[in-house]
Design an enzyme around this catalytic site. Structure first.
Site, short mmCIF file in Angstrom:
data_model
loop_
_atom_site.label_atom_id
_atom_site.label_comp_id
_atom_site.label_asym_id
_atom_site.label_seq_id
_atom_site.Cartn_x
_atom_site.Cartn_y
_atom_site.Cartn_z
N GLY A 288 0.68 -1.30 -0.09
CA GLY A 288 -0.06 -0.01 -0.04
C GLY A 288 0.77 1.31 0.00
O GLY A 288 2.01 1.28 -0.63
N SER A 289 0.48 2.20 0.51
CA SER A 289 0.97 3.62 0.74
C SER A 289 2.37 3.48 1.03
O SER A 289 3.10 4.65 1.02
CB SER A 289 0.03 4.56 1.62
OG SER A 289 -1.36 4.43 1.07
N LEU A 290 2.82 2.72 1.71
CA LEU A 290 4.36 2.69 2.02
C LEU A 290 5.20 3.01 0.59
O LEU A 290 6.40 3.82 0.62
CB LEU A 290 4.60 1.39 2.60
CG LEU A 290 4.48 0.99 3.77
CD1 LEU A 290 5.39 -0.25 4.28
CD2 LEU A 290 4.53 1.92 4.92
N PHE A 291 4.58 2.54 -0.51
CA PHE A 291 5.22 2.67 -1.65
C PHE A 291 5.25 4.10 -2.08
O PHE A 291 6.21 4.51 -3.09
CB PHE A 291 4.61 1.97 -2.90
CG PHE A 291 5.41 0.62 -3.15
CD1 PHE A 291 5.23 -0.51 -2.24
CD2 PHE A 291 6.10 0.65 -4.08
CE1 PHE A 291 5.90 -1.57 -2.57
CE2 PHE A 291 6.73 -0.63 -4.21
CZ PHE A 291 6.67 -1.77 -3.49
N LYS A 292 4.57 4.98 -1.48
CA LYS A 292 4.62 6.49 -1.79
C LYS A 292 5.91 7.02 -1.39
O LYS A 292 6.39 7.95 -1.98
CB LYS A 292 3.46 7.18 -1.11
CG LYS A 292 2.15 6.84 -2.00
CD LYS A 292 0.94 7.72 -1.28
CE LYS A 292 -0.53 7.07 -1.66
NZ LYS A 292 -1.38 7.10 -0.98
#
Lengths: 565, 97
Positions: A288-292
């Site tokens: 998820g948003s960790l990839f941001k």
């Protein structure tokens, strides 16, 4: 003999006296004979000593019989210790029970009596083994506890005996069991670091129970920190009703894994040590948003975007039949730093589209997120990479869907983004006293510095507020990934993750926490997002391990926040 | 002729005794060394078992509840102090950190 010589001399002397003219000639003959004997003896001595010298120089050739060495019955392994020298795995001598079928009197009685003493002994199999009278050696049970060995000995069965063997003991089990791995009955490494020990450090075949004289293998793991991590994850598991929890503490500069833990809510009764589930390195997940972190770092590294530049996130993104929206739309254009702290999917998607598929792929590859990764504990679960980077894949990967990686692999990428742009390879071995290998760069130092600011900002005023620890300057990013379900994504089944690093001014350690399928609780207002569960867990972990790791708090900040109590 | 022969005989005899004595001593010594080696191996094995047991008894899982029952808590950042050299006590005392 002396008497004989004297007699001879006596016989000769009168003759000499009787014929004085032959006296000199006789004396000469006698001396010549003596000389010949002496010379002969001397020659023999020279020959013997020559042979001795030859043997001592060349060495004795062992007779042909003993040249075939019996295969070692088991193997001596070096100890495994943690970074502070605490014992994690060692060899101990234990008795193993064997039988000589030819000497067993009543095999039915023996099998019955032994089965009563040794739990789990297969009676049928033992009876079959004992029936083969041609064999002189059969293992009955290897590696007995001393108490059981005594009990078996007390049966007084003829034809049975004990032989000491080495057996691996893991005194701190289940701590870090999934990394350390396991050995087989001959004490050879089968999985995890034990297997690495076999190939890289070496084990010695032994007969009986001779301990290894090798230097212990020093790991990067810290027993205390690993326990703290496990304990806090277990607490979080209960608090948020999650199905499983995984966590990792990594040195951001060296890639040393200081602690790793993976726990399940349901105990795995049938799973022994060797099959412990490892969600940190043994499974891939969409994070998820960790990839941001990756997406925003890519934009900053390109130099086209600063943290203040504006992105229009008001309109949803359309890619084929998918429409990507923000769960809580801001309703206004956002700056790059707001895209990060408010975790805007549309914003991340726009950044990926702006960079283009080539650049996005190249950047992910440079961080090592597309290639299989290998650590000393074996191969990390291979990342699941989309076959092509079309518009839809670009957008979804930008906010952490469509690309599944093992948490340890993502942690290595994030560590590189945080530490100033040096590439990081995770390792379980202590690198104390080892020269730092040159690993190359992944992104500019300036972009890394901006990322540290953004992650810090996200904890002071963004989604990661609950991860804050007074004095420790924590920075991090939340990620709530919906789990892929039959025919789509389930909204309430999520993986809630938090990636934190501290102290953010010059980061030393990275903490990654993932909670699998947490439930909403009154404490979280029924919410399952990472900011409400994974973030506070990460905060608690940091508060607990930072003093253990000897990281000093920023004292100025402690006073400022009034921590004096 | 007589004296050297007698002397050689005596020497041969005494060296035979000497050699026998030496080989006897050596065999004794070998047996003792074997005993010692076996004892050393047994002690080494005992030490290994004790080390493993000590590590098992000191596992954090077991120590933590005991320590908490004593009213102890995990160390906090307030317990960290820098010594004169500017390194921490933990960092300074433990070269492995």
């Amino acid at each position: 003999m002396g008497a004989f010589l004297r007699q001879r001399a006596h016989e000769i002397r009168p003759a000499v006296r009787a014929n004085p003219s032959r006296r000199g000639q006789d004396g000469r003959t006698l001396r010549r004979r003596a000389l010949m004997i002496v010379l002969g003896a001397a020659l023999a001595f020279v020959l013997v000593s020559a042979r001795l010298v030859e043997l001592s120089l060349k060495g004795v050739h062992a007779p042909l019989l003993s040249q075939v060495e019996a295969p070692p019955s088991n193997y001596a392994r070096p100890d495994i210790v943690d970074r502070n020298g605490r014992l994690l795995a060692t060899d101990v001598a234990v008795p193993s029970l064997y039988a000589d079928p030819a000497l067993v009197l009543d095999r039915d009685e023996a099998a019955e009596k032994l089965a009563a003493v040794l739990p789990g002994l297969d009676q049928e199999e033992l009876r079959r083994d004992l029936a083969g009278k041609s064999r002189r050696f059969v293992w009955v049970r290897r590696g007995l506890a001393p108490r059981l060995a005594q009990a078996a000995h007390d049966l007084g069965l003829p034809g049975f005996g004990f032989r000491n063997e080495l057996r691996r003991a893991y005194p701190l089990e289940p701590l870090a069991a999934e990394v350390i791995g396991s050995v087989d009955t001959d004490n050879r490494g089968r999985a995890g670091l034990e297997r690495y020990v076999d190939s890289a450090i070496g084990i010695d075949g032994v007969h009986g129970a001779t301990l290894s004289g090798r230097v212990p293998v020093r790991l990067s793991l810290d027993t205390g920190v690993t326990h703290s991590l496990r304990d806090e994850l277990a607490t979080a598991l209960r608090r948020f009703g999650a199905r499983a929890a995984a966590g990792l503490v990594m040195d951001v500069d060296t890639g040393e894994v200081v602690a790793t833990a993976s726990i399940e809510r349901e105990p795995q009764p049938t799973r022994a040590h060797k099959e412990a589930i490892d969600r940190v390195a043994g499974g891939t997940y969409e994070l998820g948003s960790l990839f941001k972190i990756v997406t925003v770092a890519m934009a900053l590294d390109g130099g086209k975007r600063g943290i203040g530049s504006i992105l229009d996130v008001t309109k949803p993104l359309v890619a084929g039949r998918y429409t990507i929206e923000d769960p809580h739309p801001a309703g206004r254009p956002l700056t790059l730093s707001e895209v990060f702290t408010l975790s805007s999917n549309v914003g991340a998607g726009l950044l990926a589209l702006e960079a283009g598929p080539e650049r996005q792929k190249e950047f992910l590859d440079r961080l090592g997120l597309l290639m299989p990764m290998i650590t000393e504990a074996g191969a990390v679960a291979e990342p699941l990479v989309p076959g092509q980077f079309g518009r839809a894949e670009q957008i979804t990967v930008a906010y952490g869907h469509g690309l599944a990686v093992a948490p340890i692999q993502f942690a290595a990428a994030a560590a590189s983004i945080i530490n100033g742009g040096e590439r990081v390879l995770p390792t379980y071995l202590s690198s104390i006293g080892q020269p730092q290998p040159v690993r190359g760069r992944t992104l500019s130092a300036a972009a890394s510095s901006r990322m540290r600011e953004l992650m810090r900002l996200n904890v002071t005023e963004g989604t990661g507020k609950r991860a804050g620890v007074p004095g420790y300057d924590v920075g991090g990013k939340t990620g709530t990934a919906e789990m892929a379900d039959k025919g789509g994504y389930a909204e309430k089944r999520v993986i809630a993750s938090f990636l934190a690093a501290f102290p953010m001014k010059s980061p030393r350690y990275l903490v990654l926490v993932s909670l699998f399928e947490p439930h909403g609780t009154p404490e979280t207002d029924g919410d399952v997002t990472a900011g409400t569960n994974a973030a506070p867990t990460a905060g608690r972990i940091i508060a607990r391990i930072a003093p253990q790791l000897g990281v000093f708090p920023d004292t100025g900040k402690v006073a400022e926040l009034g921590l004096g109590e | 002729m007589r004296m050297p022969i007698v002397a050689a005989l005596l020497m041969a005899l005494s060296s035979a005794f000497l050699v026998y004595g030496l080989s006897y001593d050596t065999r004794q010594m070998e047996a003792r060394v074997n005993d010692r080696e076996r004892l050393a191996e047994k002690l080494r094995n005992d030490i290994a078992v004790l080390k493993a047991e000590r590590a098992h008894l000191a596992r954090p899982e077991r120590i933590e509840p005991l320590a908490r029952a004593q009213g102890l808590k995990p160390s906090t950042e307030k317990q960290l102090a820098r010594d004169v050299a500017g390194t921490g006590i933990i960092t300074g005392s433990n070269p492995n950190r």
